[in-house]
Design a protein around this motif. Structure first.
Motif, mmCIF file in Angstrom:
data_model
loop_
_atom_site.group_PDB
_atom_site.id
_atom_site.type_symbol
_atom_site.label_atom_id
_atom_site.label_comp_id
_atom_site.label_asym_id
_atom_site.label_seq_id
_atom_site.Cartn_x
_atom_site.Cartn_y
_atom_site.Cartn_z
ATOM 1 N N MET A 1 0.840 -1.172 0.000
ATOM 2 C CA MET A 1 0.000 0.000 0.000
ATOM 3 C C MET A 1 0.893 1.245 0.000
ATOM 4 O O MET A 1 1.782 1.378 0.823
ATOM 5 C CB MET A 1 -0.903 -0.009 1.238
ATOM 6 N N ARG A 2 0.653 2.114 -0.946
ATOM 7 C CA ARG A 2 1.392 3.370 -1.018
ATOM 8 C C ARG A 2 0.674 4.414 -0.164
ATOM 9 O O ARG A 2 -0.489 4.245 0.179
ATOM 10 C CB ARG A 2 1.458 3.863 -2.463
ATOM 11 N N ASN A 3 1.389 5.486 0.191
ATOM 12 C CA ASN A 3 0.745 6.554 0.947
ATOM 13 C C ASN A 3 1.388 7.899 0.658
ATOM 14 O O ASN A 3 2.490 7.964 0.116
ATOM 15 C CB ASN A 3 0.768 6.236 2.451
ATOM 16 N N ILE A 33 5.586 3.794 8.483
ATOM 17 C CA ILE A 33 4.444 4.003 7.587
ATOM 18 C C ILE A 33 4.902 4.740 6.334
ATOM 19 O O ILE A 33 4.565 4.358 5.211
ATOM 20 C CB ILE A 33 3.311 4.766 8.297
ATOM 21 N N GLU A 36 6.704 2.654 3.937
ATOM 22 C CA GLU A 36 5.868 1.537 3.496
ATOM 23 C C GLU A 36 6.346 0.190 4.022
ATOM 24 O O GLU A 36 6.162 -0.840 3.402
ATOM 25 C CB GLU A 36 5.732 1.543 1.972
ATOM 26 N N ASP A 39 1.826 -1.004 7.547
ATOM 27 C CA ASP A 39 0.509 -0.439 7.257
ATOM 28 C C ASP A 39 -0.159 -0.138 8.594
ATOM 29 O O ASP A 39 -0.215 -1.003 9.468
ATOM 30 C CB ASP A 39 -0.358 -1.425 6.466
ATOM 31 N N ALA A 45 -5.119 4.898 11.037
ATOM 32 C CA ALA A 45 -5.378 5.497 9.722
ATOM 33 C C ALA A 45 -6.458 6.578 9.836
ATOM 34 O O ALA A 45 -6.341 7.643 9.226
ATOM 35 C CB ALA A 45 -5.787 4.427 8.718
ATOM 36 N N PHE A 60 -3.974 7.008 1.856
ATOM 37 C CA PHE A 60 -3.477 5.650 1.637
ATOM 38 C C PHE A 60 -4.034 5.119 0.332
ATOM 39 O O PHE A 60 -5.241 5.026 0.144
ATOM 40 C CB PHE A 60 -3.855 4.759 2.817
#
Length: 74
Positions: A1-3, A33, A36, A39, A45, A60
């Motif tokens: 998961m990218r953010n 976080i 990456e 998560d 979140a 996210f």
């Protein structure tokens, strides 16, 4: 998961420690976080999203290569 956490934090000129204080987590958690390697939990979140005034989906981003309907091994 990218953010987008690093980008959003930098735009406010907050250090990782500043954001960690606001989230009530360690600086190392914010670093993990951002890089990456971790998560965040759903409650964290939501906290992050509230701090930035955004939705979770705006911060996210799913890694499209990882989104399948395959339930994995049985």
């Amino acid at each position: 998961m990218r953010n987008r956490l690093r980008e959003l934090r930098a735009a406010r000129r907050w250090s990782q420690a500043d954001l960690a204080d606001r989230c009530q987590v360690s600086r190392q958690a914010i670093n993990a976080i951002e890089t990456e390697r971790y998560d965040p939990s759903l409650p964290l979140a939501f906290t992050i999203a509230d701090i930035f005034g955004l939705t979770i989906e705006e911060i996210f981003l799913p890694d499209r290569a990882d989104t399948t309907n395959d339930p994995g091994p049985s």
